[in-house]
Design a protein around this motif. Structure first.
Motif, mmCIF file in Angstrom:
data_model
loop_
_atom_site.group_PDB
_atom_site.id
_atom_site.type_symbol
_atom_site.label_atom_id
_atom_site.label_comp_id
_atom_site.label_asym_id
_atom_site.label_seq_id
_atom_site.Cartn_x
_atom_site.Cartn_y
_atom_site.Cartn_z
ATOM 1 N N ASP A 130 0.788 -1.232 0.000
ATOM 2 C CA ASP A 130 0.000 0.000 0.000
ATOM 3 C C ASP A 130 0.820 1.282 0.000
ATOM 4 O O ASP A 130 0.272 2.374 0.098
ATOM 5 N N ASN A 131 2.144 1.185 -0.105
ATOM 6 C CA ASN A 131 2.936 2.412 -0.119
ATOM 7 C C ASN A 131 4.038 2.409 -1.175
ATOM 8 O O ASN A 131 4.834 3.337 -1.249
ATOM 9 N N ILE A 132 4.091 1.349 -1.979
ATOM 10 C CA ILE A 132 5.053 1.276 -3.074
ATOM 11 C C ILE A 132 4.280 1.057 -4.366
ATOM 12 O O ILE A 132 3.456 0.148 -4.458
ATOM 13 N N LEU A 133 4.539 1.898 -5.336
ATOM 14 C CA LEU A 133 3.869 1.795 -6.625
ATOM 15 C C LEU A 133 4.910 1.484 -7.694
ATOM 16 O O LEU A 133 5.935 2.164 -7.786
ATOM 17 N N VAL A 134 4.657 0.451 -8.508
ATOM 18 C CA VAL A 134 5.609 0.066 -9.545
ATOM 19 C C VAL A 134 4.884 -0.100 -10.878
ATOM 20 O O VAL A 134 3.721 -0.513 -10.933
ATOM 21 N N LEU A 135 5.588 0.276 -11.937
ATOM 22 C CA LEU A 135 5.156 -0.030 -13.291
ATOM 23 C C LEU A 135 5.873 -1.299 -13.699
ATOM 24 O O LEU A 135 7.102 -1.369 -13.638
ATOM 25 N N GLY A 141 9.537 -9.184 -17.098
ATOM 26 C CA GLY A 141 9.907 -9.081 -15.689
ATOM 27 C C GLY A 141 10.486 -7.749 -15.265
ATOM 28 O O GLY A 141 10.883 -7.585 -14.113
ATOM 29 N N ASP A 142 10.549 -6.768 -16.158
ATOM 30 C CA ASP A 142 11.116 -5.464 -15.816
ATOM 31 C C ASP A 142 10.089 -4.626 -15.053
ATOM 32 O O ASP A 142 8.883 -4.684 -15.333
ATOM 33 N N CYS A 143 10.588 -3.821 -14.121
ATOM 34 C CA CYS A 143 9.694 -2.942 -13.357
ATOM 35 C C CYS A 143 10.413 -1.640 -13.035
ATOM 36 O O CYS A 143 11.642 -1.534 -13.128
ATOM 37 N N ARG A 144 9.633 -0.654 -12.657
ATOM 38 C CA ARG A 144 10.169 0.658 -12.309
ATOM 39 C C ARG A 144 9.325 1.242 -11.184
ATOM 40 O O ARG A 144 8.094 1.314 -11.276
ATOM 41 N N THR A 145 9.972 1.648 -10.114
ATOM 42 C CA THR A 145 9.257 2.230 -8.979
ATOM 43 C C THR A 145 8.845 3.661 -9.289
ATOM 44 O O THR A 145 9.633 4.451 -9.816
ATOM 45 N N ILE A 146 7.595 3.989 -8.973
ATOM 46 C CA ILE A 146 7.065 5.337 -9.186
ATOM 47 C C ILE A 146 6.994 6.050 -7.843
ATOM 48 O O ILE A 146 6.347 5.560 -6.903
ATOM 49 N N PRO A 147 7.649 7.193 -7.689
ATOM 50 C CA PRO A 147 7.635 7.901 -6.401
ATOM 51 C C PRO A 147 6.238 8.420 -6.076
ATOM 52 O O PRO A 147 5.483 8.818 -6.961
ATOM 53 N N LEU A 148 5.912 8.415 -4.778
ATOM 54 C CA LEU A 148 4.605 8.895 -4.340
ATOM 55 C C LEU A 148 4.791 10.104 -3.433
ATOM 56 O O LEU A 148 5.279 9.974 -2.305
ATOM 57 N N PRO A 149 4.406 11.299 -3.877
ATOM 58 C CA PRO A 149 4.522 12.490 -3.023
ATOM 59 C C PRO A 149 3.529 12.439 -1.868
ATOM 60 O O PRO A 149 2.555 11.692 -1.888
ATOM 61 N N GLU A 150 3.769 13.256 -0.856
ATOM 62 C CA GLU A 150 2.951 13.234 0.359
ATOM 63 C C GLU A 150 1.492 13.562 0.082
ATOM 64 O O GLU A 150 0.591 13.008 0.708
ATOM 65 N N GLU A 151 1.226 14.462 -0.875
ATOM 66 C CA GLU A 151 -0.168 14.856 -1.102
ATOM 67 C C GLU A 151 -1.000 13.734 -1.709
ATOM 68 O O GLU A 151 -2.224 13.733 -1.629
ATOM 69 N N ILE A 152 -0.328 12.744 -2.317
ATOM 70 C CA ILE A 152 -1.056 11.583 -2.836
ATOM 71 C C ILE A 152 -1.114 10.488 -1.783
ATOM 72 O O ILE A 152 -2.121 9.794 -1.655
#
Length: 387
Positions: A130-135, A141-152
């Motif tokens: 619930d706090n890590i978002l990945v594409l 099998g490739d993935c990339r973490t998407i940063p989540l700012p505080e307002e989201i």
């Protein structure tokens, strides 16, 4: 293989490779260094994508390797057991809907996760703990973490992934307390698009440079369609298919263990076209949009079929199961989810139960149609960047 690499022109080898199924291409990376260079070149996945977009969705084109991916949580297992990902329906061949295969994803082993978006060009978004978002691209099998700012904050609002053809960019859309946030994969930045006075249902459906959602302004059910143009990042409301005036009284539907009154729209894709399933009349429509001279968009709906209701025979009242059409097989049969517990196939006359080997008893959290691709979240460029 050495002979082919030595005597065939490079552009001919590239053209031949671009016509092969993706699973073969993944294996052929080990054939030789020249083939590895062709297949891993940043522009090559987009050549495959072009060919896929040109294929008829029901044709035997090797790049129409779509299937269903679902996140499955077995309620009969002990509390705390992990959810799992399964895939079935490879290539939308009928026999492939009989067996489900577990997807091994090291990112989610032993962790709670959720599928947050539909598939766009072989990629989808997962939230982990619930706090890590990945594409993620399951094919390679490739993935990339998407940063989540505080307002989201947490990943709960993420519900859309689409492609902006104007700048060759993939964009993730998140809704948090009526505020709309959009993330650009090229710039790695979030932007606030302001407030949207709608409630959205399910994940967005990407088509033609837009994202479409079933939505509502004041009801607890979806009664309209909202479209986000990813190029200019503006919303508009799309007129839904016409109602059947003969159906005026509420109909009860059973969803899992609850009974609800539903006047709901479900969206899905057929090829590159948006389809809408209206739960009330059990009708499936396909949408076509035409640009008008004044710059507006004219929406044309064509009814594809009406499917029968499935009733709860054990109920003393007139109760029907909540249905969710998912995709078509190559032979044109409609695959339908029943209460997120089991699947049936509709051939135009009657339903056939799908006994899927490899799945236990319980319910799944989400099922999406997934199309294979070689596009890596870590090397996104664009279809206009092909050398």
């Amino acid at each position: 293989m050495t002979v082919a690499a030595k005597y065939l022109p490079a552009d001919l080898v590239s053209d031949i490779l671009s016509r092969l199924p993706l699973k073969s291409l993944v294996r052929f990376r080990c054939v030789s260094n020249p083939w590895l260079h062709f297949i891993t070149h940043p522009s090559f996945p987009y050549r495959l994508l072009y060919r896929h977009l040109d294929c008829d969705p029901l044709s035997p084109c090797p790049h129409n390797q779509s299937n269903l991916i679902l996140s499955y949580n077995n309620r009969r297992e002990t509390e705390g057991s992990e959810s799992k990902l399964y895939s079935f329906g490879g290539g939308h061949q009928e026999d492939s809907f009989r067996v489900a295969v577990a997807i091994d994803c090291p990112l989610i082993r032993g962790k709670p996760f959720e599928i947050k978006t539909g598939c766009c060009h072989g990629m989808l978004c997962l939230s982990i703990e619930d706090n890590i978002l990945v594409l993620w691209n399951p094919s390679i099998g490739d993935c990339r973490t998407i940063p989540l700012p505080e307002e989201i904050g947490v990943c709960g609002g993420v519900c859309g992934l689409g492609f902006d053809p104007s700048i060759d960019d993939y964009k993730v859309v998140s809704f948090c307390e009526k505020q709309v946030f959009i993330f650009s994969m090229k710039t790695s930045l979030w932007r606030n698009l302001g407030e949207l006075p709608y409630s959205l249902f399910y994940e967005g459906v990407p088509a033609n440079g837009c994202l479409y959602w079933a939505a509502s302004k004041s009801h607890t059910f979806a009664d309209r369609i909202i479209c986000l143009n990813l190029s200019d990042e503006t919303f508009r409301e799309v007129s839904p298919p016409p109602f059947d005036p003969s159906i005026s009284r509420p109909i009860w539907f059973q969803e899992e263990d609850e009974f609800v009154v539903v006047a709901e729209l479900n969206l899905l894709l057929w090829g590159d076209s948006v389809c809408v399933f209206r739960q009330y009349e059990q009708t499936l429509w396909v949408m076509k949009e035409e640009k008008e001279e004044n710059g507006g968009v004219r929406v044309i709906w064509t009814k594809m079929m009406t499917i029968p209701k499935i009733s709860n025979q054990e109920s003393r009242f007139r109760i029907y199961y909540h249905l969710h059409p998912k995709c078509f097989t190559k032979s044109g049969k409609l695959v339908v989810s029943v209460m997120r517990k089991w699947f049936v196939m509709y051939d135009g006359q009657r339903y056939h139960d799908l006994h899927i080997e490899g799945l236990g008893d319980g319910h799944y959290q989400k099922a999406i149609v997934y199309t294979e691709s070689l596009i890596s979240p870590n090397s996104i460029r664009g279809m206009n960047d092909i050398d």
